[in-house]
Design a protein around this motif. Structure first.
Motif, short mmCIF file in Angstrom:
data_model
loop_
_atom_site.label_atom_id
_atom_site.label_comp_id
_atom_site.label_asym_id
_atom_site.label_seq_id
_atom_site.Cartn_x
_atom_site.Cartn_y
_atom_site.Cartn_z
N ALA A 160 40.13 47.16 63.14
CA ALA A 160 40.75 47.88 61.97
C ALA A 160 40.61 49.32 62.23
O ALA A 160 40.21 50.05 61.20
CB ALA A 160 40.45 47.42 60.58
N PRO A 161 41.07 49.87 63.22
CA PRO A 161 40.74 51.19 63.81
C PRO A 161 41.18 52.17 62.72
O PRO A 161 42.18 52.18 62.24
CB PRO A 161 41.37 51.44 65.19
CG PRO A 161 42.55 50.39 65.16
CD PRO A 161 41.95 49.28 64.44
N ILE A 162 40.46 53.25 62.54
CA ILE A 162 41.12 54.32 61.40
C ILE A 162 41.28 55.46 62.40
O ILE A 162 40.55 56.03 62.87
CB ILE A 162 39.94 54.68 60.57
CG1 ILE A 162 39.45 53.53 59.78
CG2 ILE A 162 40.30 55.94 59.63
CD1 ILE A 162 38.36 53.55 58.75
N GLY A 163 42.71 55.46 62.41
CA GLY A 163 43.06 56.88 63.36
C GLY A 163 44.42 57.25 62.79
O GLY A 163 44.92 57.00 61.77
N THR A 164 45.25 57.97 63.37
CA THR A 164 46.57 58.53 63.18
C THR A 164 47.43 58.12 64.05
O THR A 164 47.41 58.22 65.26
CB THR A 164 46.34 60.04 63.10
OG1 THR A 164 45.09 60.45 62.38
CG2 THR A 164 47.51 60.98 62.75
N LYS B 32 43.74 65.75 70.71
CA LYS B 32 43.64 64.90 69.50
C LYS B 32 42.51 63.73 69.94
O LYS B 32 42.48 63.25 71.30
CB LYS B 32 45.02 63.91 69.31
CG LYS B 32 45.99 65.12 68.92
CD LYS B 32 45.66 65.83 67.82
CE LYS B 32 47.01 66.70 67.11
NZ LYS B 32 46.31 67.52 65.99
N THR B 33 41.80 63.32 68.87
CA THR B 33 40.77 62.29 69.35
C THR B 33 40.85 61.07 68.56
O THR B 33 39.90 60.26 68.48
CB THR B 33 39.32 63.03 68.86
OG1 THR B 33 39.21 63.62 67.30
CG2 THR B 33 39.03 64.42 69.41
N ASP B 34 41.95 60.96 67.83
CA ASP B 34 42.18 59.80 67.08
C ASP B 34 43.20 58.99 67.09
O ASP B 34 44.06 58.52 66.12
CB ASP B 34 41.82 60.18 65.53
CG ASP B 34 43.02 61.09 64.87
OD1 ASP B 34 43.59 61.70 65.66
OD2 ASP B 34 43.18 61.40 63.60
N ILE B 35 44.03 59.01 68.29
CA ILE B 35 45.53 58.72 68.30
C ILE B 35 45.40 57.31 68.15
O ILE B 35 45.00 56.31 69.11
CB ILE B 35 46.05 59.04 69.70
CG1 ILE B 35 46.24 60.60 69.70
CG2 ILE B 35 47.41 58.30 70.05
CD1 ILE B 35 47.01 61.19 70.70
N LEU B 36 46.30 56.64 67.42
CA LEU B 36 46.53 55.37 67.06
C LEU B 36 47.76 54.80 67.69
O LEU B 36 47.98 53.80 68.50
CB LEU B 36 46.36 54.87 65.66
CG LEU B 36 46.46 53.28 65.29
CD1 LEU B 36 45.60 52.72 66.01
CD2 LEU B 36 46.28 53.27 63.91
N PHE B 37 48.85 55.82 67.37
CA PHE B 37 50.20 55.54 67.77
C PHE B 37 50.47 56.81 68.42
O PHE B 37 50.33 58.06 67.77
CB PHE B 37 51.02 55.13 66.60
CG PHE B 37 50.84 53.86 65.90
CD1 PHE B 37 50.62 52.86 66.72
CD2 PHE B 37 50.74 53.94 64.62
CE1 PHE B 37 50.08 51.54 65.94
CE2 PHE B 37 50.16 52.69 63.83
CZ PHE B 37 49.85 51.58 64.55
N TYR B 38 51.12 56.95 69.30
CA TYR B 38 51.93 58.32 69.85
C TYR B 38 53.39 58.00 70.32
O TYR B 38 53.52 57.48 71.67
CB TYR B 38 51.01 58.84 70.81
CG TYR B 38 51.36 60.17 71.56
CD1 TYR B 38 52.67 60.93 71.09
CD2 TYR B 38 50.68 60.74 72.51
CE1 TYR B 38 52.94 62.08 71.60
CE2 TYR B 38 50.93 62.20 72.86
CZ TYR B 38 52.24 62.82 72.41
OH TYR B 38 52.48 64.04 72.99
#
Length: 480
Positions: free
Chosen positions: A245-249, A298-304
């Protein structure tokens, strides 16, 4: 931490998937257990699912996975009540339902297949070894027909999806190899002639969790890379992503490239759908050229998701395990070398999945991932291969790459309080607009009694309370 949507009634539970079989459940079970009170306060223990495997908790509440036999109810010492067993609905394709295709004339392919089989613990029978001289980018139609015939003959009806353990070839004439395996080789339907609409797959935004059983197709995905080490790293990221359940952006970037930014209306709609306490989303609009067309540092990429022929700076970012990234352009799916940026560059930068097209698609949005479809399927616990395939309406020219079984949002949490006999389940796997029924029984064989039903209104982390949970077994049944 996001606040759950609480769904409390006599007995309420539901799931985001279309359950299997006549009773709408699979073998996934969770047993909550009680722990001895030491402070006079009610004590609650927790067990968490890490996929669709049975998970039991010890007396201290620590979850331990078991896979050998069906899980039985966990008892407690003294006169404490016995924690019930919860049988969860099917949430995705299972690892044992994925077959791996390898080419014994391609050493990297055989090594990738071996690493993947071991990393995912797949049965030996799930490996299909073919033998053909790698021709480069494309297979001739007659050669592919022979290979597909061998694959179809080797696979049983339980196999729902395919991992292609080679990088090349990636197309059959003008159709992508993965779509040819999934849909059949049919250039009249699945190739632009020369640049036109192509046929839909029938799998788009589907609720099916058994695509071969339900639709007669097996979605396929390349384990691709320029070296064995690159592909092994990709596989390991996918495995590491499970149930984290990663917490990213999620970043959705509209660029100055108008032709390749045709997905921007979907980008804005995707961002608007999700509240920040569920998924952090950011829409970047650089259509006027006042900023940058690319993300860097960016250090938190979940989707790009973006649209450019070549996306600069991607290696400066950090991609969370399970992250997905793609860029709409004509030839990104030429793996791993292309006149434009190949999707392999995303995998090398740290993404777990990507998508591009093998031949000129023109910029039909239907030929590329629809983010409004991809994100909810992935977030509700489906595998990468399911969520990605379901997001492309016309996938005939599409090349899917990544670790097929990655499931960063798998699982549920079950808590049982022995003092109040309350059972609580937390999960995100409820599909909006789908009606589910909760049933209880004195044994796993039944008889099962329906307690209640409900239809969740939206995607959320749902918290479901079952008061007075005195039956030894509870299960959730959906449509089908």
């Amino acid at each position: 931490m996001s606040q759950p949507a609480r769904l409390s009634a006599a007995l309420l539970f539901a799931c985001a998937c279309s359950p299997s079989g006549g009773d709408g459940t699979d073998s996934s079970q969770v047993t909550g257990s009680t722990s001895a009170a030491t402070t006079g306060e009610p004590t609650t223990s927790t067990s968490s699912t890490t996929g669709d495997e049975p998970v039991s908790s010890t007396s201290s509440g620590t979850a331990t996975a078991t896979t050998a036999e069906p899980l039985t109810t966990t008892g407690t010492t003294g006169d404490s009540p016995v924690a019930p067993t919860v049988i969860l609905p099917r949430a995705s394709i299972q690892p044992e339902e994925l077959a791996v295709l390898a080419n014994d004339q391609d050493p990297q392919s055989m090594a990738v297949a071996a690493h993947y089989m071991a990393a995912r613990g797949l049965p030996a029978d799930n490996l299909v070894v073919l033998s053909f001289a790698p021709p480069g980018d494309a297979l001739a139609a007659n050669v592919f027909a022979g290979l597909k015939g061998q694959v179809d003959a080797a696979l049983g009806p339980d196999i729902q999806a395919l991992a292609i353990a080679w990088t090349k070839p990636y197309r059959v004439d003008c159709q992508s190899l993965v779509s040819a395996f999934a849909l059949g080789h049919d250039p009249a339907k699945y190739c632009s002639q020369p640049c036109s609409e192509t046929a839909p797959s029938g799998y788009y935004d589907s609720s099916s969790l058994r695509p071969f059983t339900d639709l007669g197709l097996r979605p396929a995905m390349h384990l691709a890379g320029t070296s064995l080490e690159n592909v092994q790293a990709l596989i390991d990221r996918g495995v590491a992503a499970d149930a984290t359940a990663p917490i990213g952006t999620g970043y959705f970037v509209r660029t100055t490239d108008t032709a390749r930014s045709v997905r921007w209306p979907s980008f804005t709609a995707t961002v608007e759908k999700w509240s920040p306490d569920l998924l952090a989303m950011e829409y970047v609009d650089n259509a006027m050229g006042m900023g940058s067309d690319a993300l860097e540092g960016k250090t938190d990429i979940l989707f790009y998701f973006t649209g450019l022929a070549d996306v600069p700076g991607i290696a400066t970012n950090t991609y969370l395990p399970g992250a997905v990234a793609d860029h709409l352009t004509s030839y990104g799916g030429q793996i791993c070398d292309s006149g434009q940026m190949s999707v392999c560059r995303w995998l090398e930068a740290g993404a777990t999945g990507s998508y591009g097209t093998a031949t000129e698609p023109c910029n039909y949005p239907q030929k590329f991932p629809e983010t409004q479809v991809f994100v909810p399927h992935y977030w509700r616990g489906e595998t990468l291969i399911e969520a990605y395939w379901k997001s492309v309406s016309w996938p005939g020219e599409g090349v899917f790459v990544g670790e097929p079984l990655a499931r960063p949002y798998a699982g549920a949490t079950v808590e049982f309080d022995p003092d109040t006999l309350s059972l609580q389940i937390r999960t995100r796997q409820f599909a909006p607009g789908v009606t589910y029924t909760v049933e209880s029984a004195p044994s796993e064989q039944g008889p099962w009694t329906a307690s209640s039903e409900f239809t969740p209104p939206a995607d959320a982390i749902h918290e479901v309370d079952i008061p007075d949970a005195t039956e030894p077994f509870y299960r959730i049944v959906g449509p089908g």
